[in-house]
Design a protein around this motif. Structure first.
Motif, PDB file in Angstrom:
ATOM      1  N   ALA A  46       6.855   6.224-133.308  1.00 20.59           N
ATOM      2  CA  ALA A  46       6.688   7.422-132.494  1.00 20.59           C
ATOM      3  C   ALA A  46       5.219   7.773-132.331  1.00 20.59           C
ATOM      4  N   ALA A  47       4.467   7.707-133.427  1.00 19.74           N
ATOM      5  CA  ALA A  47       3.048   8.031-133.361  1.00 19.74           C
ATOM      6  C   ALA A  47       2.254   6.975-132.610  1.00 19.74           C
ATOM      7  N   GLU A  48       2.830   5.773-132.457  1.00 19.09           N
ATOM      8  CA  GLU A  48       2.129   4.687-131.775  1.00 19.09           C
ATOM      9  C   GLU A  48       2.602   4.493-130.335  1.00 19.09           C
ATOM     10  N   ALA A  49       3.479   5.361-129.841  1.00 25.14           N
ATOM     11  CA  ALA A  49       3.939   5.240-128.457  1.00 25.14           C
ATOM     12  C   ALA A  49       2.747   5.296-127.510  1.00 25.14           C
ATOM     13  N   GLN A  50       2.755   4.433-126.484  1.00 28.43           N
ATOM     14  CA  GLN A  50       1.599   4.297-125.605  1.00 28.43           C
ATOM     15  C   GLN A  50       2.031   4.311-124.142  1.00 28.43           C
ATOM     16  N   HIS A  51       1.149   4.869-123.286  1.00 32.87           N
ATOM     17  CA  HIS A  51       1.361   4.780-121.840  1.00 32.87           C
ATOM     18  C   HIS A  51       1.316   3.333-121.380  1.00 32.87           C
ATOM     19  N   THR A  52       0.315   2.592-121.889  1.00 27.62           N
ATOM     20  CA  THR A  52       0.052   1.253-121.381  1.00 27.62           C
ATOM     21  C   THR A  52       1.056   0.221-121.859  1.00 27.62           C
ATOM     22  N   SER A  53       1.734   0.485-122.974  1.00 26.44           N
ATOM     23  CA  SER A  53       2.672  -0.498-123.506  1.00 26.44           C
ATOM     24  C   SER A  53       3.868   0.210-124.130  1.00 26.44           C
TER      25      SER A  53
END
Length: 335
Positions: A46-53
């Motif tokens: 969850a904390a690593e969710a990204q727009h780019t990936s």
């Protein structure tokens, strides 16, 4: 089967293969000494969710579900304390809200906290922290304990110098792959600090302090891992004075009590990054050569999933559509 590389990825792959009854050898001149050793061990899709990936979240969630059984098998402790995302000023709080929106859009649970609830959840936070959210399903683990448990189960040779001939070789050599795959992964330097204090945070704290990102991961015994810088480079990874300064200033801005903590270690490692932001797990165009590479900052999180994907491919031919290395390799020249 031969596994080249004894970081958390290579060792997890070898351990899964061994558990399924395969004969496997692991070779690495310096087992457990790469990025895995300096990782913070956040199991935090969850904390690593990204727009780019956005695919990283789905891979992370898939692997997080495997971690309880993996940790139990290895005899290591899984810390289920969640993650607090916090901001030191109004601009930082905007970054927190953007990350929370990304996590929610991906499907993660997000608990919005008012300032009183935030300070109650983490009394060590500065009274100048303006707000934050809680990600209850993010966990953490000590990567060094994971490495020690895996190395206790798997002998590692410096080189494959005996007559053992492997029909399959798995390349899990971190930020530097051998030719002809070297171009698929590039090193991204990350610096971390280890502090020791009598008053560590209760849970993982991730946030921004005047625009500077930082995370603080508590360990048993009062240790707190503080990270991490991120810099692409061509040389040998070294700890820098500027990196240490930025990490300490941001950490103390969020948790002032760390100003009195002992600095017990500064360390650096190269994260193995790919241009498209996803790991490479599966077959190459060379028969008998598989990749388990390019995990960037998600190696510890994705270790059990990577191990399962490699083993499943060897037994069934299955390949995860998000991680197929052949999508990023040139087609062989016609003969």
């Amino acid at each position: 089967m031969l596994v080249r590389g004894a970081g958390v990825i290579g060792l997890a792959v070898a351990e899964e293969l061994m558990c399924r009854g395969h004969e496997v050898r692991v070779v690495d001149p310096q087992p457990g000494s790469g990025a895995s050793r300096v990782a913070a061990g956040m199991l935090a899709p969850a904390a690593e969710a990204q727009h780019t990936s956005p695919e990283i979240w789905s891979l992370g969630e898939e692997s997080l579900r495997l971690w309880p059984a993996f940790a139990e098998r290895l005899g290591v402790r899984l810390h289920r304390t969640g993650t607090l995302l916090v901001g030191r000023d109004a601009g930082d709080l905007q970054a927190v809200r953007r990350q929370a929106e990304l996590a929610q859009a991906a499907g993660a649970r997000v608990e919005h906290l008012d300032r009183r609830a935030l300070m109650s959840a983490e009394p060590s936070l500065s009274d100048r922290v303006v707000g934050g959210v809680r990600l209850p399903d993010d966990h953490s683990v000590d990567p060094r304990a994971v490495l020690a448990a895996l190395l206790a189960r798997l002998p590692v040779a410096p080189e494959a110098s005996d007559p053992f001939e492997a029909e399959v070789t798995v390349l899990a050599t971190g930020a530097r792959l051998p030719s002809p795959y070297a171009h698929l992964v590039r090193p991204v330097r990350g610096e971390i600090l280890r502090l020791r204090t009598d008053d560590p945070p209760r849970a993982t704290v991730r946030g921004w302090a005047h625009g500077e990102p930082v995370y603080l991961v508590p360990r048993p015994g009062g240790e707190v891992v503080v990270g991490a810088t991120s810099e692409e480079h061509d040389g040998r990874p070294v700890v820098t004075a500027g990196g240490v300064r930025r990490l300490l200033e941001a950490a103390v801005a969020l948790v002032p009590g760390l100003d009195r903590a002992a600095l017990v270690e500064s360390a650096v490692g190269d994260r193995p990054s790919t241009p498209h932001g996803l790991p490479l797990i599966g077959p190459t165009r060379d028969p008998g050569v598989l990749l388990a590479a390019g995990h960037h900052r998600h190696g510890v999180l994705l270790a059990p999933l990577t191990a399962r994907l490699v083993a499943d491919h060897l037994e069934t031919g299955a390949v995860h559509p998000l991680t197929d290395p052949r999508d990023h390799l040139e087609a062989p020249c016609p003969t």
